[in-house]
Write a protein that holds these residues in place. Structure first.
Motif, PDB file in Angstrom:
ATOM      1  N   ASP A  50      -6.761  -0.808  -5.265  1.00  0.00           N
ATOM      2  CA  ASP A  50      -7.870  -0.635  -6.196  1.00  0.00           C
ATOM      3  C   ASP A  50      -9.164  -1.293  -5.715  1.00  0.00           C
ATOM      4  O   ASP A  50     -10.251  -0.858  -6.097  1.00  0.00           O
ATOM      5  CB  ASP A  50      -7.507  -1.216  -7.566  1.00  0.00           C
ATOM      6  N   ASP A  51      -9.053  -2.321  -4.907  1.00  0.00           N
ATOM      7  CA  ASP A  51     -10.248  -3.021  -4.445  1.00  0.00           C
ATOM      8  C   ASP A  51     -10.895  -2.352  -3.226  1.00  0.00           C
ATOM      9  O   ASP A  51     -11.869  -2.854  -2.673  1.00  0.00           O
ATOM     10  CB  ASP A  51      -9.927  -4.486  -4.128  1.00  0.00           C
ATOM     11  N   GLY A  52     -10.353  -1.198  -2.787  1.00  0.00           N
ATOM     12  CA  GLY A  52     -10.921  -0.457  -1.675  1.00  0.00           C
ATOM     13  C   GLY A  52     -10.372  -0.852  -0.314  1.00  0.00           C
ATOM     14  O   GLY A  52     -10.727  -0.249   0.688  1.00  0.00           O
ATOM     15  N   ARG A  53      -9.521  -1.842  -0.265  1.00  0.00           N
ATOM     16  CA  ARG A  53      -8.933  -2.283   1.002  1.00  0.00           C
ATOM     17  C   ARG A  53      -7.587  -1.597   1.218  1.00  0.00           C
ATOM     18  O   ARG A  53      -6.970  -1.088   0.290  1.00  0.00           O
ATOM     19  CB  ARG A  53      -8.740  -3.789   1.005  1.00  0.00           C
ATOM     20  N   PRO A 101      -1.625 -10.632   2.494  1.00  0.00           N
ATOM     21  CA  PRO A 101      -1.462  -9.797   1.293  1.00  0.00           C
ATOM     22  C   PRO A 101      -0.620  -8.561   1.594  1.00  0.00           C
ATOM     23  O   PRO A 101      -0.791  -7.906   2.618  1.00  0.00           O
ATOM     24  CB  PRO A 101      -2.885  -9.392   0.929  1.00  0.00           C
ATOM     25  N   VAL A 102       0.315  -8.247   0.675  1.00  0.00           N
ATOM     26  CA  VAL A 102       1.208  -7.097   0.809  1.00  0.00           C
ATOM     27  C   VAL A 102       1.379  -6.478  -0.579  1.00  0.00           C
ATOM     28  O   VAL A 102       1.434  -7.192  -1.581  1.00  0.00           O
ATOM     29  CB  VAL A 102       2.582  -7.530   1.363  1.00  0.00           C
ATOM     30  N   VAL A 103       1.482  -5.155  -0.639  1.00  0.00           N
ATOM     31  CA  VAL A 103       1.742  -4.459  -1.890  1.00  0.00           C
ATOM     32  C   VAL A 103       3.228  -4.124  -1.947  1.00  0.00           C
ATOM     33  O   VAL A 103       3.773  -3.550  -1.012  1.00  0.00           O
ATOM     34  CB  VAL A 103       0.909  -3.165  -1.996  1.00  0.00           C
ATOM     35  N   PHE A 104       3.883  -4.517  -3.036  1.00  0.00           N
ATOM     36  CA  PHE A 104       5.270  -4.144  -3.288  1.00  0.00           C
ATOM     37  C   PHE A 104       5.249  -3.051  -4.349  1.00  0.00           C
ATOM     38  O   PHE A 104       4.627  -3.207  -5.398  1.00  0.00           O
ATOM     39  CB  PHE A 104       6.081  -5.340  -3.772  1.00  0.00           C
ATOM     40  N   ARG A 105       5.948  -1.947  -4.077  1.00  0.00           N
ATOM     41  CA  ARG A 105       5.957  -0.800  -4.984  1.00  0.00           C
ATOM     42  C   ARG A 105       7.377  -0.570  -5.476  1.00  0.00           C
ATOM     43  O   ARG A 105       8.290  -0.334  -4.696  1.00  0.00           O
ATOM     44  CB  ARG A 105       5.426   0.424  -4.251  1.00  0.00           C
ATOM     45  N   ASP A 106       7.545  -0.639  -6.798  1.00  0.00           N
ATOM     46  CA  ASP A 106       8.842  -0.392  -7.433  1.00  0.00           C
ATOM     47  C   ASP A 106       8.936   1.100  -7.721  1.00  0.00           C
ATOM     48  O   ASP A 106       8.247   1.618  -8.585  1.00  0.00           O
ATOM     49  CB  ASP A 106       8.954  -1.198  -8.721  1.00  0.00           C
ATOM     50  N   LEU A 166       0.206  -6.426  -5.983  1.00  0.00           N
ATOM     51  CA  LEU A 166      -0.304  -7.056  -4.770  1.00  0.00           C
ATOM     52  C   LEU A 166       0.031  -8.534  -4.810  1.00  0.00           C
ATOM     53  O   LEU A 166      -0.229  -9.212  -5.806  1.00  0.00           O
ATOM     54  CB  LEU A 166      -1.817  -6.865  -4.678  1.00  0.00           C
ATOM     55  N   THR A 167       0.618  -9.023  -3.746  1.00  0.00           N
ATOM     56  CA  THR A 167       0.967 -10.439  -3.639  1.00  0.00           C
ATOM     57  C   THR A 167       0.890 -10.845  -2.179  1.00  0.00           C
ATOM     58  O   THR A 167       0.600 -10.017  -1.317  1.00  0.00           O
ATOM     59  CB  THR A 167       2.365 -10.714  -4.227  1.00  0.00           C
ATOM     60  N   ARG A 168       1.141 -12.099  -1.899  1.00  0.00           N
ATOM     61  CA  ARG A 168       1.152 -12.569  -0.516  1.00  0.00           C
ATOM     62  C   ARG A 168       2.597 -12.714  -0.060  1.00  0.00           C
ATOM     63  O   ARG A 168       3.447 -13.158  -0.817  1.00  0.00           O
ATOM     64  CB  ARG A 168       0.416 -13.902  -0.407  1.00  0.00           C
ATOM     65  N   SER A 169       2.853 -12.313   1.192  1.00  0.00           N
ATOM     66  CA  SER A 169       4.210 -12.336   1.712  1.00  0.00           C
ATOM     67  C   SER A 169       4.179 -12.338   3.234  1.00  0.00           C
ATOM     68  O   SER A 169       3.152 -12.045   3.851  1.00  0.00           O
ATOM     69  CB  SER A 169       4.973 -11.105   1.220  1.00  0.00           C
ATOM     70  N   THR A 170       5.326 -12.652   3.816  1.00  0.00           N
ATOM     71  CA  THR A 170       5.484 -12.553   5.268  1.00  0.00           C
ATOM     72  C   THR A 170       6.148 -11.244   5.657  1.00  0.00           C
ATOM     73  O   THR A 170       6.328 -10.982   6.841  1.00  0.00           O
ATOM     74  CB  THR A 170       6.324 -13.721   5.808  1.00  0.00           C
ATOM     75  N   ALA A 171       6.511 -10.417   4.672  1.00  0.00           N
ATOM     76  CA  ALA A 171       7.154  -9.133   4.951  1.00  0.00           C
ATOM     77  C   ALA A 171       6.186  -8.216   5.683  1.00  0.00           C
ATOM     78  O   ALA A 171       4.976  -8.252   5.467  1.00  0.00           O
ATOM     79  CB  ALA A 171       7.619  -8.491   3.653  1.00  0.00           C
ATOM     80  N   ASP A 172       6.727  -7.366   6.554  1.00  0.00           N
ATOM     81  CA  ASP A 172       5.905  -6.484   7.372  1.00  0.00           C
ATOM     82  C   ASP A 172       6.304  -5.036   7.131  1.00  0.00           C
ATOM     83  O   ASP A 172       7.466  -4.741   6.846  1.00  0.00           O
ATOM     84  CB  ASP A 172       6.084  -6.841   8.847  1.00  0.00           C
ATOM     85  N   SER A 173       5.342  -4.129   7.235  1.00  0.00           N
ATOM     86  CA  SER A 173       5.606  -2.714   7.045  1.00  0.00           C
ATOM     87  C   SER A 173       4.637  -1.908   7.899  1.00  0.00           C
ATOM     88  O   SER A 173       3.496  -2.318   8.123  1.00  0.00           O
ATOM     89  CB  SER A 173       5.441  -2.337   5.580  1.00  0.00           C
ATOM     90  N   ASP A 174       5.094  -0.750   8.355  1.00  0.00           N
ATOM     91  CA  ASP A 174       4.235   0.150   9.119  1.00  0.00           C
ATOM     92  C   ASP A 174       3.410   1.050   8.192  1.00  0.00           C
ATOM     93  O   ASP A 174       2.385   1.574   8.596  1.00  0.00           O
ATOM     94  CB  ASP A 174       5.075   1.029  10.047  1.00  0.00           C
ATOM     95  N   ARG A 175       3.866   1.230   6.957  1.00  0.00           N
ATOM     96  CA  ARG A 175       3.154   2.075   6.002  1.00  0.00           C
ATOM     97  C   ARG A 175       2.088   1.271   5.287  1.00  0.00           C
ATOM     98  O   ARG A 175       2.237   0.069   5.067  1.00  0.00           O
ATOM     99  CB  ARG A 175       4.128   2.666   5.000  1.00  0.00           C
TER     100      ARG A 175
END
Length: 90
Positions: free
Chosen positions: A38-41, A11-16, A24-33
């Motif tokens: 909303d679900d507390g995770r 799971p990864v969050v993409f922010r426009d 929130l979606t699933r992806s292979t993209a990686d980020s350090d941030r």
């Protein structure tokens, strides 16, 4: 399928940034941030310049080509298309 060749799918969050929208979606993209969702995770967050929330095609603000105007302009320049003496007449 060979093991240990494919990136982790998670799971990864993409922010426009343009629209102020995140999803929130699933992806292979990686980020350090990371971001607290909303679900507390906590999920990795990837900032994007444009998404379906801000893209002109999806928002209805896209410019459309006026095909009738183009045809009329062509006919004004190169004749009215009457078929008299032009190629393709029988």
């Amino acid at each position: 399928m060979q093991q240990d060749k494919h990136p982790e799918y998670r799971p990864v969050v993409f922010r426009d940034r343009a629209a102020g929208y995140a999803f929130l979606t699933r992806s292979t993209a990686d980020s350090d941030r990371t971001i607290d969702w909303d679900d507390g995770r906590t999920y990795p967050v990837i900032d994007v310049e444009i998404s379906s929330e801000s893209h002109p095609f999806y928002t209805g603000k896209a410019r459309t080509v006026d095909s009738e105007g183009r045809v009329a302009r062509f006919e004004r320049r190169y004749g009215g298309g009457t078929g008299e003496g032009g190629a393709g007449t029988a």
